[in-house]
Design an enzyme around this catalytic site. Structure first.
Site, short mmCIF file in Angstrom:
data_model
loop_
_atom_site.label_atom_id
_atom_site.label_comp_id
_atom_site.label_asym_id
_atom_site.label_seq_id
_atom_site.Cartn_x
_atom_site.Cartn_y
_atom_site.Cartn_z
N SER A 184 43.39 16.41 -9.61
CA SER A 184 42.95 17.48 -10.52
C SER A 184 42.26 16.93 -11.76
CB SER A 184 44.14 18.33 -10.97
OG SER A 184 43.70 19.27 -11.93
N LYS A 215 49.66 20.41 -5.79
CA LYS A 215 48.30 20.66 -6.31
C LYS A 215 47.93 22.14 -6.14
CE LYS A 215 44.21 20.04 -8.01
NZ LYS A 215 43.16 20.75 -7.42
N HIS A 248 49.61 24.00 -8.81
CA HIS A 248 48.84 23.70 -10.03
C HIS A 248 47.64 24.65 -10.12
CE1 HIS A 248 45.20 21.96 -11.78
NE2 HIS A 248 45.98 21.33 -12.66
N ASN A 249 46.93 24.80 -9.01
CA ASN A 249 45.74 25.66 -9.04
C ASN A 249 46.11 27.12 -9.22
OD1 ASN A 249 44.45 23.25 -8.47
ND2 ASN A 249 42.98 24.20 -7.11
N GLU A 264 46.63 27.47 -12.70
CA GLU A 264 45.29 27.42 -13.32
C GLU A 264 44.65 28.82 -13.29
OE1 GLU A 264 42.72 24.21 -11.76
OE2 GLU A 264 41.26 25.76 -11.28
#
Ligand code: 6PG
Length: 466
Positions: free
Chosen positions: A128, A183, A186-187, A190
């Site tokens: 990232s 991940k 995480h997105n 985000e």
């Protein structure tokens, strides 16, 4: 002559940036792109780093250029392209060679590939930080066999972002798809962070009549406080930027339809499978989908009349609303990760994940330092119950309620902030309303219910009522 320390396939924006990062840290990197001219141009433009870049014109040439046991990073679009690349590459590799998929893969695909890739080893690595991160230090979330992860420790730690305390933001998350799973969450976060910022931007633009530059100034002020983060910082810059073509604020000429490649949706879908609600992320995905339906939205305005109406809100209230929303969203995200650990048998280290996200990645923020500390004290406790965050929520909640109620009363769409608040109010309700749901289920389907008094009558006396 095999002289490269590592190989990299796919010289798109992210692959090219990562290759230069690797080269800059002193590791000779062999590169290959499906279109040979892209490889040649990349090598020709590598400047001072050219001596560390070894361009190759075939997959066999790439493999031959790397010192065994080989490590080869794939930076190709997630999906079929990864499977095709693995299929083309594995016949050229030996059992000690390692393929590292550094794209935004769906973690189920990574699990499948890790199990199926014959004749070589396989790591799924979430990276990232966008182009800038890939070039100068991304956050790295690894998944696969621990020994394979350790075999690339030197390169990985050199290229990763560093937190303020100097720790590399790269960590092994667990077997198989664990890295890509983290991940993906995480997105999802985000998306949620971005949506909440967009909602507050909307209140300022449509409710308070503020121009883009003034809104940028507000974000810039918030970037000096509790909200200090990459996303707030770039929001200030985006809002303050003037369009060179028209001279108008750039934000005012950007079409209000958001793109997406799927990671936010995967987070929402997976959360549903895990029964670990992430309503702020779900709302953010929903909002992106609705944003893309411009014609329907226009028809909605024609049929139902004026959209958001003027309102007045204190800047401090908006800031506090965003602080509360952010904490609620991250509490949901970490709870989802906790649930996945149990479901998939990964020993996911929650404070370690918060630490990896402190630098390099898109959701990096000062608040993640506190989250890492709170999770280190008790990784099993919901973040909203950690003393520091409980106190922050308590302080910010009245402002969140004021913002949401005023916004909704004036017709503003605030799906993510509202979703956070709805979840929070459920989370502190000891006597909820699911007794009604249970009564209904028993009425129409004899599904049964538990009784508060412990008696064992598990069905209602519905015979006469049906
Ligand atoms: C990152 C970003 C990066 C990319 C995402 C989001 O962590 O560096 O998340 O991976 O920006 O793919 O993309 P979409 O908004 O297009 O889904």
């Amino acid at each position: 002559m095999a002289e490269a320390r590592i190989g990299l396939i796919g010289l798109g924006t992210m692959g090219a940036a990562l290759a230069l990062n690797i080269a800059e840290k002193g590791f000779p990197v062999a590169v290959w792109n499906r279109t040979a001219q892209v490889t040649r141009d990349f090598a020709a433009n590598a400047g001072d780093l050219a001596p560390q870049v070894i361009p190759t014109e075939s997959l066999a040439g790439l493999v031959a250029a790397i010192r065994p046991p080989r490590a080869i990073i794939l930076m190709v679009p997630a999906g079929d392209a990864v499977d095709q690349q693995i299929a083309a590459l594995t016949p050229l590799l030996g059992p000690d060679d390692l393929i590292i998929d550094a794209g935004n893969a769906n973690f189920h695909d990574t699990d499948r590939r890790a199990a199926a890739v014959g004749g070589a080893r396989f790591l799924g690595m979430g990276v990232s930080g966008g182009e800038e991160g890939a070039r100068h230090g991304p956050a790295i979330m690894g998944g696969g066999a621990r020994a394979d992860w350790d075999s690339v420790a030197e390169v990985r730690e050199a290229i990763a972002a560093r937190a303020e305390d100097g720790t590399p933001c790269a960590a092994w998350m667990g077997e198989g798809g664990a890295g890509h799973f983290v991940k993906t969450v995480h997105n999802g976060i985000e998306y949620a962070d971005m949506q909440m910022i967009a909602e507050v931007y909307g209140l300022m633009r449509d409710g308070m009549g503020m121009g883009a530059a003034a809104i940028g100034d507000v974000f810039a002020r918030w970037d000096q406080g509790v909200l200090r983060s990459f996303l707030i910082g770039i929001s200030a810059t985006v809002a303050r930027t003037i369009d060179p073509e028209s001279g108008a604020p750039l934000l005012d000429v950007i079409v209000d339809a958001a793109g997406q490649k799927g990671t936010g949706r995967w987070t929402a879908v997976e959360a549903q499978h895990l029964a670990a609600p992430v309503p702020v992320i779900e709302a953010a995905v929903m909002a992106r989908n609705v944003s893309a339906r411009r014609e329907e939205r226009a028809a909605g305005l024609v049929r139902f009349g004026a959209g958001p109406q003027p309102l007045t809100l204190a800047e401090g209230d908006l800031e506090q609303a965003l602080i509360a929303g952010k904490i609620l969203c991250y509490a949901q995200g970490f709870a989802m990760i906790r649930a996945a650990g149990g479901q998939f048998g990964w020993a996911l280290d929650l404070p370690g994940i918060a630490r990896v996200w402190r630098a390099g990645c898109i959701i990096r923020s000062d608040m993640l330092n506190d989250m890492a500390r709170a999770l280190a004290q008790d990784a099993d406790r919901n973040l909203i119950l950690a003393p520091l965050f409980a106190a922050r929520i308590e302080a910010a909640l009245p402002a969140l309620r004021r913002v949401v109620t005023a916004g909704i009363a004036a017709g503003h769409a605030l799906p993510a902030l509202v979703a956070g608040l709805g979840w929070f109010d459920l989370m502190r309700t000891a006597r909820g309303t699911a007794n009604m749901t249970q009564g209904q289920r028993d009425f129409f389907g004899m599904h049964g219910f538990d009784r508060l008094d412990g008696r064992d009558l598990h069905h209602g006396p519905w015979a006469g009522a049906r």
